[in-house]
Design a protein around this motif. Structure first.
Motif, short mmCIF file in Angstrom:
data_model
loop_
_atom_site.label_atom_id
_atom_site.label_comp_id
_atom_site.label_asym_id
_atom_site.label_seq_id
_atom_site.Cartn_x
_atom_site.Cartn_y
_atom_site.Cartn_z
N MET A 1 0.83 -1.21 0.00
CA MET A 1 0.00 0.00 0.00
C MET A 1 0.86 1.26 0.00
N SER A 2 1.94 1.24 0.80
CA SER A 2 2.81 2.42 0.88
C SER A 2 3.49 2.68 -0.46
N GLU A 3 3.88 1.60 -1.17
CA GLU A 3 4.52 1.79 -2.48
C GLU A 3 3.53 2.36 -3.48
N LEU A 4 2.27 1.93 -3.40
CA LEU A 4 1.25 2.46 -4.30
C LEU A 4 1.05 3.95 -4.07
N LEU A 5 1.00 4.38 -2.81
CA LEU A 5 0.87 5.80 -2.50
C LEU A 5 2.08 6.57 -2.99
N ASP A 6 3.26 5.97 -2.84
CA ASP A 6 4.49 6.60 -3.35
C ASP A 6 4.38 6.83 -4.85
N LEU A 7 3.90 5.83 -5.57
CA LEU A 7 3.82 5.92 -7.02
C LEU A 7 2.81 6.97 -7.46
N VAL A 8 1.72 7.10 -6.70
CA VAL A 8 0.73 8.14 -7.01
C VAL A 8 1.37 9.52 -6.84
N GLY A 9 2.09 9.71 -5.73
CA GLY A 9 2.77 10.98 -5.51
C GLY A 9 3.80 11.26 -6.58
N ILE A 10 4.55 10.23 -6.97
CA ILE A 10 5.57 10.37 -8.02
C ILE A 10 4.91 10.77 -9.33
N PHE A 11 3.78 10.17 -9.66
CA PHE A 11 3.07 10.48 -10.91
C PHE A 11 2.65 11.94 -10.95
N VAL A 12 2.09 12.43 -9.85
CA VAL A 12 1.62 13.82 -9.81
C VAL A 12 2.80 14.78 -9.93
N PHE A 13 3.88 14.53 -9.20
CA PHE A 13 5.05 15.39 -9.29
C PHE A 13 5.64 15.36 -10.70
N ALA A 14 5.62 14.17 -11.33
CA ALA A 14 6.15 14.05 -12.68
C ALA A 14 5.31 14.86 -13.68
N LEU A 15 4.00 14.89 -13.49
CA LEU A 15 3.15 15.70 -14.35
C LEU A 15 3.57 17.17 -14.30
N SER A 16 3.83 17.66 -13.09
CA SER A 16 4.22 19.07 -12.96
C SER A 16 5.57 19.32 -13.64
N GLY A 17 6.47 18.35 -13.55
CA GLY A 17 7.76 18.51 -14.20
C GLY A 17 7.64 18.52 -15.72
N TRP A 76 -1.19 15.16 -24.58
CA TRP A 76 -2.45 15.77 -24.13
C TRP A 76 -2.23 16.93 -23.16
N HIS A 77 -1.14 17.68 -23.32
CA HIS A 77 -0.83 18.74 -22.35
C HIS A 77 -1.93 19.80 -22.24
N PRO A 78 -2.67 20.16 -23.31
CA PRO A 78 -3.75 21.14 -23.09
C PRO A 78 -4.82 20.62 -22.13
N HIS A 79 -5.13 19.33 -22.23
CA HIS A 79 -6.13 18.75 -21.34
C HIS A 79 -5.60 18.65 -19.91
N VAL A 80 -4.31 18.28 -19.79
CA VAL A 80 -3.71 18.19 -18.45
C VAL A 80 -3.69 19.57 -17.80
N ILE A 87 -4.95 18.59 -10.14
CA ILE A 87 -3.57 18.13 -10.02
C ILE A 87 -2.89 18.81 -8.83
N LEU A 88 -3.20 20.08 -8.60
CA LEU A 88 -2.60 20.80 -7.47
C LEU A 88 -3.06 20.21 -6.14
N VAL A 89 -4.30 19.74 -6.09
CA VAL A 89 -4.79 19.08 -4.88
C VAL A 89 -4.02 17.79 -4.65
N LEU A 90 -3.83 17.01 -5.72
CA LEU A 90 -3.05 15.79 -5.61
C LEU A 90 -1.59 16.09 -5.28
N ASP A 91 -1.08 17.19 -5.82
CA ASP A 91 0.28 17.60 -5.52
C ASP A 91 0.42 17.91 -4.03
#
Length: 202
Positions: A1-17, A76-80, A87-91
């Motif tokens: 479960m902790s790794e899954l949460l880590d991956l979700v956080g990583i995904f959101v941070f990666a979107l911002s990058g 799909w950057h315009p949609h993102v 995304i900011l809430v998830l961030d």
């Protein structure tokens, strides 16, 4: 479960990058580098300070998730960009999770509570700082007008304090993460800003 949460956080941070790469008109390689640095930089710096092999170099998912985020933004950057409020809430949730988990790991490796809390902040904001430097921006950490590092510091401090008083495990991690998340969310919605030096106007 902790790794899954880590991956979700990583995904959101990666979107911002990756989105930063779009704004800077970088090619797909540049977008991928910013996505990887944003998502993994803080954790890698933390693990190097702790003298352990970075988790990003143990689990393949930690590297592939930012690649997936880059592909999504590339096509799909315009949609993102349109769903950035979500995304900011998830961030903010990722910020809370990373500062708490980073502090907990530092404590497990024998750091005192103060140093562990500081390393928790590095875990949460280090990737964003590397992203800004690579993109030619002043790191947000140096002008935290939008209260990004302060929520991480609060969450890390609470995590360290709870551990000192004998509270361990997921309840302490969840409490610290939620506190940082709530503070960051309130700052965004209420437009809270850190003060400038006396006599300096907006």
């Amino acid at each position: 479960m902790s790794e899954l949460l880590d991956l979700v956080g990583i995904f959101v941070f990666a979107l911002s990058g990756a989105l930063m790469g779009v704004r800077k008109r970088l090619d797909v390689v540049g977008m991928g580098v910013l996505a990887e640095m944003t998502a993994l930089g803080g954790g890698v710096v933390r693990d190097l300070i702790l003298n352990v092999r970075p988790t990003a170099f143990i689990s393949l998912g930690y590297v592939l998730v930012p690649v997936a985020a880059t592909v999504i933004v590339f096509f799909w950057h315009p949609h993102v960009a349109r769903v950035m409020p979500a995304i900011l809430v998830l961030d903010a949730a990722g910020l809370g999770l990373f500062c708490a988990v980073g502090t907990e790991k530092a404590l497990e490796y024998g750091l005192n509570p103060l140093h562990a809390a500081l390393l928790g902040v590095v875990t949460a904001v280090g990737g964003g700082m590397l992203r800004d430097v690579l993109a030619g921006e002043i790191p947000t950490l140096l002008y935290d007008r939008q209260l990004y590092a302060l929520p991480a510091l609060l969450g890390s401090g609470v995590m360290a304090a709870l551990t000192v008083y004998g509270l361990h495990g997921w309840p302490a991690t969840l409490a610290a993460a939620l506190l940082a998340f709530g503070f960051r969310l309130a700052a965004m919605r209420r437009n809270w800003r850190a003060p400038l030096a006396r006599g300096i106007s907006e």
